[in-house]
Design a protein around this motif. Structure first.
Motif, PDB file in Angstrom:
ATOM      1  N   ARG B 654       0.785  -1.361  -0.019  1.00 37.18           N
ATOM      2  CA  ARG B 654       0.018   0.063   0.128  1.00 37.18           C
ATOM      3  C   ARG B 654       0.857   1.352  -0.066  1.00 37.18           C
ATOM      4  N   HIS B 655       1.947   1.202   0.582  1.00 42.95           N
ATOM      5  CA  HIS B 655       2.969   2.382   0.692  1.00 42.95           C
ATOM      6  C   HIS B 655       4.080   2.462   0.082  1.00 42.95           C
ATOM      7  N   ALA B 656       4.726   1.317  -0.627  1.00 41.01           N
ATOM      8  CA  ALA B 656       5.916   1.315  -1.502  1.00 41.01           C
ATOM      9  C   ALA B 656       5.889   0.431  -2.601  1.00 41.01           C
ATOM     10  N   VAL B 657       6.518  -0.647  -2.435  1.00 41.32           N
ATOM     11  CA  VAL B 657       6.434  -1.687  -3.631  1.00 41.32           C
ATOM     12  C   VAL B 657       6.697  -3.252  -3.255  1.00 41.32           C
ATOM     13  N   GLY B 658       5.874  -4.127  -3.525  1.00 42.68           N
ATOM     14  CA  GLY B 658       6.145  -5.420  -3.366  1.00 42.68           C
ATOM     15  C   GLY B 658       6.186  -6.221  -4.630  1.00 42.68           C
ATOM     16  N   LEU B 659       6.733  -7.497  -4.377  1.00 41.75           N
ATOM     17  CA  LEU B 659       6.956  -8.476  -5.407  1.00 41.75           C
ATOM     18  C   LEU B 659       6.300  -9.610  -5.130  1.00 41.75           C
ATOM     19  N   SER B 660       5.544 -10.228  -5.889  1.00 44.62           N
ATOM     20  CA  SER B 660       4.880 -11.477  -5.448  1.00 44.62           C
ATOM     21  C   SER B 660       4.824 -12.374  -6.839  1.00 44.62           C
ATOM     22  N   ASP B 661       5.165 -13.814  -6.370  1.00 43.03           N
ATOM     23  CA  ASP B 661       4.926 -14.933  -7.444  1.00 43.03           C
ATOM     24  C   ASP B 661       3.614 -15.242  -7.963  1.00 43.03           C
ATOM     25  N   ILE B 662       3.192 -15.008  -8.979  1.00 48.41           N
ATOM     26  CA  ILE B 662       1.873 -15.108  -9.375  1.00 48.41           C
ATOM     27  C   ILE B 662       1.991 -16.355 -10.675  1.00 48.41           C
ATOM     28  N   GLU B 829      15.448 -11.982  -8.818  1.00 52.06           N
ATOM     29  CA  GLU B 829      16.444 -11.439  -7.980  1.00 52.06           C
ATOM     30  C   GLU B 829      16.905  -9.891  -8.653  1.00 52.06           C
ATOM     31  N   HIS B 830      16.738  -9.837  -9.669  1.00 50.49           N
ATOM     32  CA  HIS B 830      17.209  -8.835 -10.217  1.00 50.49           C
ATOM     33  C   HIS B 830      16.292  -7.496  -9.918  1.00 50.49           C
ATOM     34  N   MET B 831      14.979  -7.895 -10.113  1.00 48.12           N
ATOM     35  CA  MET B 831      14.016  -6.984  -9.503  1.00 48.12           C
ATOM     36  C   MET B 831      14.185  -6.573  -8.196  1.00 48.12           C
ATOM     37  N   LEU B 832      14.487  -7.341  -7.208  1.00 50.35           N
ATOM     38  CA  LEU B 832      14.567  -7.021  -5.818  1.00 50.35           C
ATOM     39  C   LEU B 832      15.887  -6.218  -5.615  1.00 50.35           C
ATOM     40  N   LEU B 833      16.876  -6.596  -6.101  1.00 45.27           N
ATOM     41  CA  LEU B 833      18.058  -5.659  -5.932  1.00 45.27           C
ATOM     42  C   LEU B 833      18.151  -4.638  -6.471  1.00 45.27           C
ATOM     43  N   SER B 834      17.442  -4.290  -7.517  1.00 44.86           N
ATOM     44  CA  SER B 834      17.367  -2.867  -8.094  1.00 44.86           C
ATOM     45  C   SER B 834      16.271  -2.106  -7.519  1.00 44.86           C
ATOM     46  N   GLY B 835      15.268  -2.986  -6.839  1.00 45.04           N
ATOM     47  CA  GLY B 835      14.070  -2.080  -6.348  1.00 45.04           C
ATOM     48  C   GLY B 835      14.516  -1.841  -4.767  1.00 45.04           C
ATOM     49  N   PRO B 837      16.474   0.304  -2.936  1.00 48.14           N
ATOM     50  CA  PRO B 837      16.241   1.379  -2.572  1.00 48.14           C
ATOM     51  C   PRO B 837      14.761   1.802  -2.322  1.00 48.14           C
ATOM     52  N   LEU B 838      14.004   1.211  -3.045  1.00 42.52           N
ATOM     53  CA  LEU B 838      12.475   1.615  -2.851  1.00 42.52           C
ATOM     54  C   LEU B 838      11.820   0.853  -1.684  1.00 42.52           C
ATOM     55  N   GLY B 839      12.618   0.037  -0.892  1.00 35.76           N
ATOM     56  CA  GLY B 839      12.175  -0.904  -0.031  1.00 35.76           C
ATOM     57  C   GLY B 839      11.479  -2.217  -0.452  1.00 35.76           C
ATOM     58  N   MET B 840      11.456  -2.528  -1.743  1.00 34.91           N
ATOM     59  CA  MET B 840      10.961  -3.446  -2.372  1.00 34.91           C
ATOM     60  C   MET B 840      11.324  -5.022  -1.884  1.00 34.91           C
ATOM     61  N   ARG B 841      10.198  -5.541  -1.371  1.00 38.52           N
ATOM     62  CA  ARG B 841      10.249  -6.969  -0.743  1.00 38.52           C
ATOM     63  C   ARG B 841       9.344  -8.071  -1.354  1.00 38.52           C
ATOM     64  N   PRO B 842       9.298  -9.229  -1.136  1.00 38.65           N
ATOM     65  CA  PRO B 842       8.531 -10.028  -1.811  1.00 38.65           C
ATOM     66  C   PRO B 842       7.302 -10.043  -0.796  1.00 38.65           C
ATOM     67  N   TYR B 843       6.156 -10.454  -1.218  1.00 37.71           N
ATOM     68  CA  TYR B 843       4.875 -10.624  -0.361  1.00 37.71           C
ATOM     69  C   TYR B 843       4.213 -11.976  -0.706  1.00 37.71           C
ATOM     70  N   GLY B 844       3.478 -12.573   0.235  1.00 36.05           N
ATOM     71  CA  GLY B 844       2.703 -13.938  -0.242  1.00 36.05           C
ATOM     72  C   GLY B 844       1.447 -13.875  -0.225  1.00 36.05           C
TER      73      GLY B 844
END
Ligand SMILES: [Zn+2]
Lengths: 97, 994
Positions: B654-662, B829-835, B837-844
């Protein structure tokens, strides 16, 4: 313990196939506005003893839908053809009424 | 070691150089290699091996084979304890541990024996009359006690430590049974060039020949046959293998027991193997089993089948007594008399027939064996074991005399094992000249031979087998070999005629005293049959259920025919008119473990994993099963428990950005000149006019007009679309599309291809999602004009082809990125690494589901085939002016003002929670019955700081703003709540378009 002779893959155990329902009825053409026609097609089935035309898909093989004549009393499988060759609407074809 | 009091000097098939230690009820005993548990116990002098089911009468072994009703043991210890094992079928191994089981609480002090005094209570129908019907509750009360007293073994509760295998096999000819007929059949078929499988239940080949003296003629023939069969390359011999069922199309299920090999599961060795054989031709050579005679107290230990006494003697070198009376109505039992005589003190024959064939009489006379004809049994002496019989002559029971004996060898004739030939539905036929039921016919490609058909003599059985082998080979297209048969012993023994000259007697006359048992395992007596007849249970199917005859673990192998004969007599009809019970698989009990094979534990069904699975595991994902998939539930970075973690992950999105496996979404590539027309037909909404490069949400209905599946489909080109389905519906949707294309509309030029596994999918969601993409793929344009909401771009970064679709499930700015599955982990991994600084993390999955509930998106629990478009608030999506699947019946789909439809629900009581599945009631109305609806999905909303839910409520949004009660009776909860719009967050969708 049926064995179905797939026209493309040869004789395979029934566990590779999925049953797809009664093929003895003609599916109403797309857009047929009469709800009764759909009602009859979807909900009214004969329960014959003897040869029965039915759909099976070789879903763990060539994925083709087949038109299979199966004897409901003995499980003996008779003619098997590709459903796409059975004529539009699948109500016709070998063994049809 | 001592050989045991029952062991005699006869050679037998035991190996006296290999003694084996075993135990019964903790007592150390010894036997030999080649013994069964039964023969070893008999050699030790054991007579009483258990108590009977109802009356707790002492019982001994009745037979030496698969038909024995009495000798049930629990074999093995701990998690390997197998209840109800037949002692006659358990091959002795070193260290084998057995426990007797039908004596409770112990053999010495047997509470159940008091049942014998109350015997009149326990007659036919006792259980039905007492415990069914109005007093059924008492059955619930007493069942445990009765079952325990009844003494069948208890199943263990521990997981089975052994390994089982299932496999398929194919052959030209399958021969079931390796007796004389089966050996002949296998040889004939194999010599013709056919591939042959020979399945034998026993560990040795030969069938009834194994009960012949090992020094005799038949043994010479048997060993020659076995040697020749072993030399044939096209012949496979399966020993310890029982054919338990015959199914359609020459399919036979075989169970191979390897208990005697002591397989090691850790080394991958199976205890049992279930083989499903497809045979082009099948030869039934299952032989016959002997049947008991019915007379008072015929169950006393020491009274056994003549064939059993002979098998124990000749095969196991065990004499089951020192003084024997052979009681028979046919010739075959004379073999037992002749064979026993040299090894024991005395033998006499009591023959119920008036005349005995001169050759038999002469042989008996030459050996000094007394033969009494027209014999009747007036009584049996002895309780714990037989001590003698009172014999009379003729119906008048004249000239009564007591004969002291400790062994009675009885023979009521032979019953062909027609079970397997009947599994396909062909009823057996009564052969009067054999007083036996034989197969009533065979399915095409099936043949029968030997004692099964009533060919009881050795030469005829071999001849029939040879013939059947040729017929079966010819059925498979092979030309019979010219070479002749190894001739079987030409001169049959005097007792070995095709009919055994049987005189059927279903119940010996003169035996009025004592219980005359028909079914030994279930304690069914002649008296029970008479009562059943008097009460109108004349058909064998009714008789069976009323008296429990034939319903034990032995399935009435020794009892059904006698019961049938007695019932036919009571009804005054012939056996041919009495019919039989239905023979159903399995022929013998099969372990559930063997049927399950290796489909146990996590192999119960296949588990699907995305290409990112290993990354998830390595990075703190807690996994959860979602249909066939394993998916990340939550990640430890966000919290140690799911309750904490998913809220943290939601906050991230809701506040930054997350990455999820779909990756689990179903993905279907739809191609062809008619692709647009096809999609217009399968979706309720239109796709033909969807511009290239744009995505659209679509809903499919079934023919019945109810919800089938939903998803987003993107137009990649004029003739090509990329369809996504729900995770759960992926397989069904593909099959349905194929069905329509191949059966209903074969004229449409469209191909559908499942590409679910080809693409890894990841959702990039949150207000910083675009920033994340720009950081990951610098130089690419992700601006609104280039990639607006519901837009799609195919791009190549480096050499990686990617498909980017701007879609949102969470309600935030979001993208779905698809890359080739093999490159999934690298791109992730590339997405997470480059993200970073934005606080990007995976979510489930938990956060994914909660985010969509806040947004009011429907998912698995709402995509319910009982619901209509209108029920889900999707009525305006459909374009009824074009034809689509389900249109006609969707229009009539149940409607009405109080039909339940989709609503949002917010909790009004802080500190209380809503639950999935809760039943909804109007405020103030009694909480009773099915209520007005139910909650389908629920979550704590960190945005609204309360529990929210979506669900179905009668009348739907007509009740907007009304207070309701969410009841959860399982936990006794009632929570006040309010009907709201299902869209809790950003109803105008402003966040999507930033
Ligand atoms: Zn196929």
């Amino acid at each position: 313990m049926l064995a179905i002779h797939c026209p493309l893959c040869g004789e395979r155990p029934y566990t590779e196939f999925r049953y797809g329902g009664d093929a003895s009825k003609r599916r109403p053409a797309l857009g047929t506005m009469a709800p009764e026609a759909w009602h009859d097609y979807l909900f009214l089935f004969d329960n014959p003893k003897g040869p029965h035309r039915e759909f099976w898909q070789h879903d763990q093989g060539c994925r083709q839908w087949l038109l299979v004549v199966r004897d409901t009393a003995t499980n003996a499988v008779g003619e098997v053809i590709l459903a796409r060759n059975a004529g539009a609407g699948a109500g016709e074809g070998p063994g049809g009424r | 070691m001592t050989p045991g009091p029952g062991r005699v000097r006869a050679a037998g098939r035991i190996d006296r150089d290999r003694p084996l230690g075993f135990s019964l009820d903790g007592r150390a005993l010894t036997g030999y290699q080649g013994d069964t548990l039964a023969s070893a116990l008999l050699a030790g002098g054991a007579r009483v091996i258990g108590r009977s089911f109802k009356y707790h009468r002492p019982r001994g072994f009745l037979t030496a084979g698969v038909d024995d009703p009495n000798g049930l043991f629990t074999v093995g210890e701990g998690d390997r304890a197998e209840p109800n094992a037949q002692g006659t079928m358990v091959e002795l191994t070193e260290g084998l541990s057995a426990r007797s089981q039908n004596a409770w609480p112990s053999v010495r002090f047997d509470l159940g024996a008091v049942n014998a005094w109350f015997a009149p209570l326990l007659r036919a129908g006792f259980y039905y009359k007492t415990f069914m019907g109005p007093t059924r509750r008492s059955w619930m009360t007493y069942e445990r006690l009765i079952r325990r007293a009844a003494g069948l073994g208890a199943a263990r509760h521990e997981p089975d430590p052994d390994r089982y295998e299932t496999r398929y096999a194919f052959t030209d000819v399958l021969v079931i049974g390796a007796g004389p007929a089966g050996l002949g059949a296998a040889l004939a078929a194999a010599r013709s060039g056919a591939r042959v499988m020979l399945a034998e239940q026993d560990g040795l080949l030969g069938g009834t020949l194994l009960a012949d003296p090992v020094t005799g003629d038949t043994e010479v023939w048997r060993t020659r046959m076995e040697a020749e069969l072993r030399s044939l390359a096209g012949l496979q011999i399966l020993r310890h293998t029982t054919a338990v069922g015959v199914y359609d199309g020459g399919t036979v299920v075989l169970v191979t027991r390897r208990d005697h090999c002591r397989p090691d599961p850790a080394a991958g060795e199976a205890l049992q193997i279930v083989t499903t054989v497809r045979a082009k031709a099948l030869i039934h050579a299952t032989g016959a089993i002997e049947r008991p005679l019915v007379f008072g107290d015929n169950d006393r230990p020491g009274i056994m089948l003549a064939s059993a006494a002979r098998a124990y003697l000749n095969r196991y070198a065990v004499a089951c007594g020192r003084r024997a009376v052979v009681l028979t109505n046919n010739d075959s039992a004379y073999a037992a008399a002749f064979d026993l005589l040299p090894h024991i003190d005395s033998v006499m024959v009591a023959d119920v027939r008036r005349d005995v064939h001169p050759s038999l009489a002469a042989q008996a006379a030459s050996l000094g064996i007394e033969v009494q004809t027209s014999a009747v049994v007036a009584g049996v002496l002895g309780r714990a074991a037989v001590r003698g019989v009172v014999l009379g002559r003729g119906e008048g029971r004249s000239r009564l005399r007591s004969i002291a004996c400790d062994l009675v060898c009885m023979s009521g004739g032979w019953s062909p094992l027609a079970h397997l030939s009947c599994h396909g539905g062909i009823k057996p036929r009564y052969r009067k000249d054999r007083a036996a039921f034989v197969p009533g016919g065979y399915a095409p490609g099936h043949f029968g031979a030997g004692a099964l058909t009533g060919a009881f003599s050795l030469p005829t059985a071999v001849e029939e087998g040879w013939e059947a082998g040729h017929l079966a080979a010819a059925f498979c297209g092979f030309t019979p070999a010219a070479q002749g048969l190894q001739s079987a012993p030409q001169a049959a023994a005097p007792w070995d005629s095709d009919s055994h000259r049987i005189e059927p007697v279903w119940q010996l006359p003169g035996a009025r005293a004592g219980k005359a048992f028909v079914d030994f395992q279930n304690d069914v007596t002649v008296r029970d049959l008479v009562i059943a007849h008097q009460e109108g249970y004349g058909s064998l199917e009714h008789l069976k259920r009323y008296t429990t005859l034939g319903m034990g673990t032995d399935q009435g192998k020794t009892s059904n025919i006698n019961a049938l004969g007695i019932m036919a007599g009571l009804r005054g009809i012939g056996l041919e008119d009495a019919g039989t019970t239905t023979f159903r698989p399995p022929f013998t009990a099969v372990r559930v473990g063997a049927l399950a094979g290796r489909h146990v534990g996590r192999h119960f069904r296949p588990m699907r994993r995305s290409s990112l699975h290993d990354w998830h595991l390595a990075h703190g994902a807690q996994m959860i099963e979602a249909g066939p998939w394993l998916r990340p539930w939550y990640y430890l970075w966000a919290g140690a428990t799911v309750e904490r973690a998913y809220l943290e992950e939601m906050r991230l999105v809701r506040h930054a950005v997350g990455l999820s496996d779909i990756s689990t979404l179903g993905k279907i590539d739809v191609q062809g000149p008619d692709a647009a027309e096809f999609l217009d037909r399968v979706y309720v909404n239109g796709f033909a006019r969807l511009p290239v490069g744009k995505a659209r949400y679509g809903v499919m209905l079934s023919d019945a007009g109810t919800i089938f599946d939903d998803g987003t489909t993107t137009r990649l080109a004029d003739t090509r679309y990329f369809m996504t389905t729900t995770t759960a519906g992926a397989e069904e949707v593909l099959c349905w599309l194929e069905f329509l294309l191949q059966t209903a509309w074969p004229d449409l030029r469209v191909h559908v291809t499942c590409v679910t596994d080809e693409w890894a999918g990841m959702a990039i969601a949150g207000p910083r999602a675009r920033d994340a993409l720009e950081r990951a793929f610098p130089g690419q344009d992700f601006s609104n004009p280039t990639l607006p909401h519901m837009g799609c771009r195919d791009l190549v970064v480096g050499r990686v082809p990617m498909r980017l679709i701007r879609l949102s499930f969470s309600g935030e700015l979001a993208y779905e990125l698809y890359v080739p599955a093999g490159l999934g982990p690298a791109v992730w991994e590339h997405m997470l690494l480059s993200g970073e600084p934005l606080g990007m993390r995976p979510y489930g999955l938990e956060a994914l589901a909660a985010l969509r509930i806040e947004k009011g998106h429907i998912a698995g629990s709402e995509v319910d085939p009982r619901l209509s478009l209108a029920d889900l608030g999707l009525g305006r999506l459909a374009r009824y002016e074009k034809p689509f699947v389900g249109r006609e019946l969707a229009a009539r789909a149940a409607s009405g003002p109080e039909r339940a439809s989709l609503v949002g629900i917010e909790c009004l009581e802080p500190g209380k929670r809503l639950r999935g599945g809760a039943i909804l009631f109007a405020a103030g109305e009694p909480v009773r019955g099915h209520g007005r609806g139910y909650v389908t999905s629920v979550t704590w909303s960190p945005t609204l700081e309360k529990f929210i839910a979506i669900g179905l409520f009668a009348g739907g949004l007509d009740h907007l703003g009304e207070e309701i009660v969410c009841a959860f009776p399982l936990k006794g909860e009632r929570v006040r709540a309010r009907i709201t719009s299902p869209v809790f967050l950003d109803p105008k969708g402003e966040r999507l378009h930033v």
